[in-house]
Scaffold this motif. Structure first.
Motif, PDB file in Angstrom:
ATOM      1  N   ARG A 118       0.028   0.491  12.953  1.00  0.00           N
ATOM      2  CA  ARG A 118       0.645  -0.720  12.404  1.00  0.00           C
ATOM      3  C   ARG A 118      -0.144  -1.979  12.829  1.00  0.00           C
ATOM      4  O   ARG A 118      -0.188  -2.911  11.945  1.00  0.00           O
ATOM      5  N   LYS A 119      -0.491  -2.256  13.898  1.00  0.00           N
ATOM      6  CA  LYS A 119      -1.151  -3.384  14.590  1.00  0.00           C
ATOM      7  C   LYS A 119      -2.320  -3.675  13.811  1.00  0.00           C
ATOM      8  O   LYS A 119      -2.758  -4.774  13.237  1.00  0.00           O
ATOM      9  N   ARG A 120      -3.090  -2.645  13.980  1.00  0.00           N
ATOM     10  CA  ARG A 120      -4.612  -2.756  13.385  1.00  0.00           C
ATOM     11  C   ARG A 120      -4.635  -2.774  11.863  1.00  0.00           C
ATOM     12  O   ARG A 120      -5.526  -3.484  11.271  1.00  0.00           O
ATOM     13  N   LEU A 121      -4.113  -2.000  11.290  1.00  0.00           N
ATOM     14  CA  LEU A 121      -4.037  -1.521   9.886  1.00  0.00           C
ATOM     15  C   LEU A 121      -3.121  -1.674   9.157  1.00  0.00           C
ATOM     16  O   LEU A 121      -2.930  -1.517   7.951  1.00  0.00           O
ATOM     17  N   LEU A 122      -2.065  -2.521   9.536  1.00  0.00           N
ATOM     18  CA  LEU A 122      -0.859  -3.076   8.855  1.00  0.00           C
ATOM     19  C   LEU A 122       0.013  -1.739   8.083  1.00  0.00           C
ATOM     20  O   LEU A 122       0.443  -2.159   7.060  1.00  0.00           O
ATOM     21  N   VAL A 123      -0.353  -0.496   8.526  1.00  0.00           N
ATOM     22  CA  VAL A 123       0.543   0.433   8.155  1.00  0.00           C
ATOM     23  C   VAL A 123       2.224   0.435   8.345  1.00  0.00           C
ATOM     24  O   VAL A 123       2.388  -0.488   9.374  1.00  0.00           O
ATOM     25  N   LYS A 124       2.828   0.446   7.382  1.00  0.00           N
ATOM     26  CA  LYS A 124       4.304  -0.060   7.427  1.00  0.00           C
ATOM     27  C   LYS A 124       5.129   0.981   8.319  1.00  0.00           C
ATOM     28  O   LYS A 124       4.934   1.968   8.230  1.00  0.00           O
ATOM     29  N   LYS A 125       5.816   0.301   9.122  1.00  0.00           N
ATOM     30  CA  LYS A 125       6.896   1.069  10.043  1.00  0.00           C
ATOM     31  C   LYS A 125       7.594   1.917   9.137  1.00  0.00           C
ATOM     32  O   LYS A 125       7.726   3.239   9.515  1.00  0.00           O
ATOM     33  N   GLY A 126       8.111   1.619   8.261  1.00  0.00           N
ATOM     34  CA  GLY A 126       8.921   2.401   7.292  1.00  0.00           C
ATOM     35  C   GLY A 126       8.186   3.797   6.849  1.00  0.00           C
ATOM     36  O   GLY A 126       8.512   4.948   6.870  1.00  0.00           O
ATOM     37  N   LEU A 174       5.622   5.102   8.627  1.00  0.00           N
ATOM     38  CA  LEU A 174       5.453   5.991   9.703  1.00  0.00           C
ATOM     39  C   LEU A 174       6.819   6.917   9.747  1.00  0.00           C
ATOM     40  O   LEU A 174       6.688   8.018  10.155  1.00  0.00           O
ATOM     41  N   ALA A 175       7.987   6.123   9.685  1.00  0.00           N
ATOM     42  CA  ALA A 175       8.940   6.688   9.761  1.00  0.00           C
ATOM     43  C   ALA A 175       9.532   7.817   8.667  1.00  0.00           C
ATOM     44  O   ALA A 175      10.006   8.857   9.311  1.00  0.00           O
ATOM     45  N   ARG A 176       9.326   7.333   7.603  1.00  0.00           N
ATOM     46  CA  ARG A 176       9.708   8.183   6.602  1.00  0.00           C
ATOM     47  C   ARG A 176       8.760   9.406   6.622  1.00  0.00           C
ATOM     48  O   ARG A 176       9.081  10.597   6.565  1.00  0.00           O
ATOM     49  N   GLU A 177       7.554   9.067   5.987  1.00  0.00           N
ATOM     50  CA  GLU A 177       6.724  10.069   5.619  1.00  0.00           C
ATOM     51  C   GLU A 177       5.893  10.752   7.112  1.00  0.00           C
ATOM     52  O   GLU A 177       5.171  11.919   7.012  1.00  0.00           O
ATOM     53  N   GLY A 178       5.859  10.185   8.239  1.00  0.00           N
ATOM     54  CA  GLY A 178       5.133  10.506   9.475  1.00  0.00           C
ATOM     55  C   GLY A 178       3.639  10.027   9.411  1.00  0.00           C
ATOM     56  O   GLY A 178       3.232   9.539   8.443  1.00  0.00           O
ATOM     57  N   ALA A 179       3.255  10.012  10.466  1.00  0.00           N
ATOM     58  CA  ALA A 179       1.732   9.444  10.811  1.00  0.00           C
ATOM     59  C   ALA A 179       0.762  10.290  10.093  1.00  0.00           C
ATOM     60  O   ALA A 179      -0.238   9.986   9.465  1.00  0.00           O
ATOM     61  N   VAL A 180       1.044  11.784   9.908  1.00  0.00           N
ATOM     62  CA  VAL A 180       0.372  12.646   9.293  1.00  0.00           C
ATOM     63  C   VAL A 180       0.543  12.777   7.947  1.00  0.00           C
ATOM     64  O   VAL A 180       1.592  13.466   7.588  1.00  0.00           O
ATOM     65  N   SER A 181       0.171  11.898   6.895  1.00  0.00           N
ATOM     66  CA  SER A 181       0.754  11.887   5.732  1.00  0.00           C
ATOM     67  C   SER A 181      -0.030  11.115   4.693  1.00  0.00           C
ATOM     68  O   SER A 181      -0.757  10.518   5.164  1.00  0.00           O
ATOM     69  N   GLY A 182      -0.048  11.656   3.293  1.00  0.00           N
ATOM     70  CA  GLY A 182      -0.925  10.981   2.338  1.00  0.00           C
ATOM     71  C   GLY A 182      -0.585   9.568   2.450  1.00  0.00           C
ATOM     72  O   GLY A 182      -1.512   8.513   1.996  1.00  0.00           O
ATOM     73  N   THR A 215       0.485   7.356   4.581  1.00  0.00           N
ATOM     74  CA  THR A 215       0.012   6.797   5.875  1.00  0.00           C
ATOM     75  C   THR A 215      -1.637   6.702   5.691  1.00  0.00           C
ATOM     76  O   THR A 215      -2.145   5.661   5.992  1.00  0.00           O
ATOM     77  N   ALA A 216      -2.222   7.629   5.117  1.00  0.00           N
ATOM     78  CA  ALA A 216      -3.665   7.680   5.045  1.00  0.00           C
ATOM     79  C   ALA A 216      -4.080   6.516   4.043  1.00  0.00           C
ATOM     80  O   ALA A 216      -4.833   5.736   4.262  1.00  0.00           O
ATOM     81  N   LYS A 217      -3.359   6.329   3.072  1.00  0.00           N
ATOM     82  CA  LYS A 217      -3.507   5.229   1.847  1.00  0.00           C
ATOM     83  C   LYS A 217      -3.450   4.081   2.557  1.00  0.00           C
ATOM     84  O   LYS A 217      -4.265   3.228   2.380  1.00  0.00           O
ATOM     85  N   GLU A 218      -2.238   3.920   3.302  1.00  0.00           N
ATOM     86  CA  GLU A 218      -2.126   2.601   3.829  1.00  0.00           C
ATOM     87  C   GLU A 218      -3.330   2.143   4.922  1.00  0.00           C
ATOM     88  O   GLU A 218      -3.686   1.122   4.802  1.00  0.00           O
ATOM     89  N   MET A 219      -3.652   3.194   5.686  1.00  0.00           N
ATOM     90  CA  MET A 219      -4.536   3.014   6.760  1.00  0.00           C
ATOM     91  C   MET A 219      -5.864   2.519   6.077  1.00  0.00           C
ATOM     92  O   MET A 219      -6.564   1.612   6.422  1.00  0.00           O
TER      93      MET A 219
END
Lengths: 421, 421
Positions: A316-324, A326-334, A336-340
């Motif tokens: 979140r802090k470094r790559l601006l991945v949305k809290k939502g 991570l909460a909905r899809e999980g850290a291991v998800s397409g 999250t990878a996209k937002e990273m």
């Protein structure tokens, strides 16, 4: 020429280390046209080593020995070889100087201590031996020619042995080859070993000269085409049509035909050729991808920076991945990878960012996302290319496969976009 | 008991595959107290295999052979062993049924094809042999007892060989083993191999039972103490005083006495034990240190994040290194390392940050700062511990040594600070 390998070391017999030297030396010998008939591993025991060396020198023209050249008392390869060949050990002044210089250079690392006495043992060489300097250690390599047999002694640590072989032993053996051996490498990524072999079954079946030897690396397959002929021109000519055929069959999966070019080098060159900069955003690989990129000298031209965002907070802090997300899809998800990947481009200002998030295990797996599940994304000019993988094996195996696949995804993304232009 | 291993397969001699069976079998034999004196790799050639088998059976009580039991014509291990032992091959009805069942079970995989004729070859076994069922393939394992020697034939594929060994061969050999071996590991970091040897010269000279075997890893030395006795309790008791002696001589340089614990694991545990979090700030290693930390399952407990700041810009932007510092001292300097470490703590909020900046080469070196010059800093509670190193070798060797030294510096910093408390 017939040859054999001898690995000396009780630690190998005890199973403390997997012997990787033999695979390297076998491949080199194949390339040199030396027919290897035996590998022998023997412990640091004078009687058994003597017996093994005698037998080898009796039946082979080239005997390659690794290990047992260290400074310690159980390192006896050199001494035993001298006994077998019936020659004295004499001090090699050049080597003594080199060892001195080596320790001076490392004095800080050695806390300014004086050179341990036992290291001078390594300056003693069999009379008449050709000495091979060791750039990465103290033990010299040795070439001993004895009526029709060449006995070559090399240190055991791969990081010392391999460069010595490539820089000194290979050219020496190549020079002594009656026939010219020419070999051409074709390096393939992005398809599995069995698929590669399936695709060239026919070629493998009818091969004689040139030969095609497949070598499976993690996530890659290397095909070595080797031709024997009376001169290099002839041999090269024999390899050409096969290389052309392979290029036809594997197309863009071939990333290089250069002997020493690595996949990361090919990718760095691809980026540099278009003046593109790169950022990496890694979770489960924890920096392995960035480290592979930095393997390439001068990677600074293209690598803006790397983020190791193993924790959600860092994502979140470094790559601006949305809290939502991570909460909905999980850290291991397409997602999250996209937002990273998008975040990595935005934050670093790099043209391209490749992201990795996955479950390397052994824990953390679930029914929906078992261990080995990995998502990757590559962002280039706002477009994001997302991929899902399912690897198996140990934690380190999964992370290795992931790293290679990321390089392949990055390469594919670049090639696609260059085509569009 | 004395034993040896024989691996049969031309593909190994060609270097097409790395032989992992031998490391597994060596470790198993060490555990069984079988003294392995040789490994031999030989191709699928009757003459050379016969010669190798004869010699092995002549000098060893246990001979373990893997490979060459397949259905094809060049699989000749069983046939050759029968010739060497002078016994006939007879059909084993039980095995024939098992092969039939195996193919039925895998009919999908086999596309319902009828069983290839050549597979019946695998139901032929040397007369009087103990047959070991293969749950994962068709080739049976075979135990042949011949005046004082046990010859054991196993299939080459590890996924077939390993379970067969663990389930059948290990218990068989264990039953026949008079004494057992117990071995204890002592892992040392922060001092070189030859210095370690110097420190234990006396112990190495007078060793008999238990023995001390040193293994050099990059930046580490592992000492294996091995004792033989009639039971494990006895053997353990024999190792104890030596381990105590080594602890006395190497003190805090010993990071573990656990067989499978790695240096990074020891460091992660040290951090976790004090509920400390870590950040990494890497330049020339480009993520290798973070990747080593992430090797440890559950490293997320302690790793806040990692920065790969290969460019000056990233050092400034991400880690707040001062422009003036980079200009005056250069990116590779103690001052820059210090600011990287402090910045890393500040930006990430981690308790500890370790930073690395150096010249891995091959280019970029200068007279004042030659290739191999590396500065590291470890920041903990505002205090910064700075170190300068001069490594030599290839780019990758320098980066490997750097990574290990960083782990050692991190460990030292933590231990010092814990002492203060």
């Amino acid at each position: 020429m017939d040859g054999e390998l001898i690995s000396v070391g009780t630690e190998i017999l005890l199973g403390n280390i997997t012997n990787t030297n033999t695979a390297f030396l076998s491949e080199m010998c194949a390339r040199l046209g030396i027919n290897l008939y035996y590998h022998t591993v023997v412990g640091d025991n004078e009687e058994r080593l003597k017996e093994t060396l005698k037998r080898a020198c009796g039946r082979s023209q080239v005997v390659l020995v690794t290990g047992g050249l260290g400074p310690t008392e159980d390192d006896i390869t050199k001494e035993t070889a001298a006994v077998v060949l019936g020659c004295k050990l004499v001090e090699d002044v050049h080597t003594k100087k080199r060892i001195e210089a080596f320790f001076k250079k490392h004095s800080k690392f050695q806390d300014g201590k004086k050179i341990p006495e036992n290291n001078w043992k390594q300056a003693m060489v069999p009379k008449g031996a050709k000495v091979i300097d060791n750039q990465n250690g103290t033990a010299p390599g040795l070439i001993l020619e004895e009526d029709g047999t060449v006995l070559i002694l090399l240190p055991g640590p791969p990081n010392e042995m391999k460069p010595m072989f490539e820089e000194s032993v290979y050219p020496y053996l190549h020079k002594n080859q009656p026939e010219i051996i020419y070999s051409q490498m074709v390096k393939i990524c992005g398809i599995g070993e069995s698929q590669v072999e399936e695709k060239i079954k026919d070629l493998l079946r009818k091969q004689k000269n040139p030969t095609i030897a497949p070598y499976a690396k993690t996530g890659e397959v290397h095909l070595r085409i080797t031709a024997k002929a009376k001169d290099e021109k002839e041999a090269k000519k024999m390899c050409k049509p096969i290389v052309r055929e392979l290029k036809g069959r594997f197309g863009k999966n071939i990333y290089t035909t250069e002997e020493n070019k690595t996949l990361e080098e090919a990718v760095v060159e691809l980026l540099a050729s278009q003046n593109l900069t790169l950022a990496t955003a890694e979770s489960c690989t924890g920096g392995m991808l960035a480290a592979r990129i930095v393997n390439v000298p001068g990677a600074s031209r293209i690598l803006k920076e790397g983020f190791v965002t193993y924790s959600d907070r860092a994502k979140r802090k470094r790559l601006l991945v949305k809290k939502g997300t991570l909460a909905r899809e999980g850290a291991v998800s397409g997602k999250t990878a996209k937002e990273m990947a998008k975040g990595g481009c935005f934050v670093s200002g790099a043209d391209v960012c490749i992201s990795i998030t996955g479950i390397a295990g052994p824990d953390g797996g679930s029914k929906e996302k078992p261990v080995g599940t990995v998502f990757m994304a590559c962002c280039y000019q706002g477009e994001v290319n997302i991929k899902e993988f399912h690897f198996s094996g140990s934690r380190s195996k999964i992370r290795e496969c992931t790293t290679v696949s990321a390089l392949v995804l990055l390469r594919d993304t670049l090639l696609q976009n260059f085509k569009k232009k």
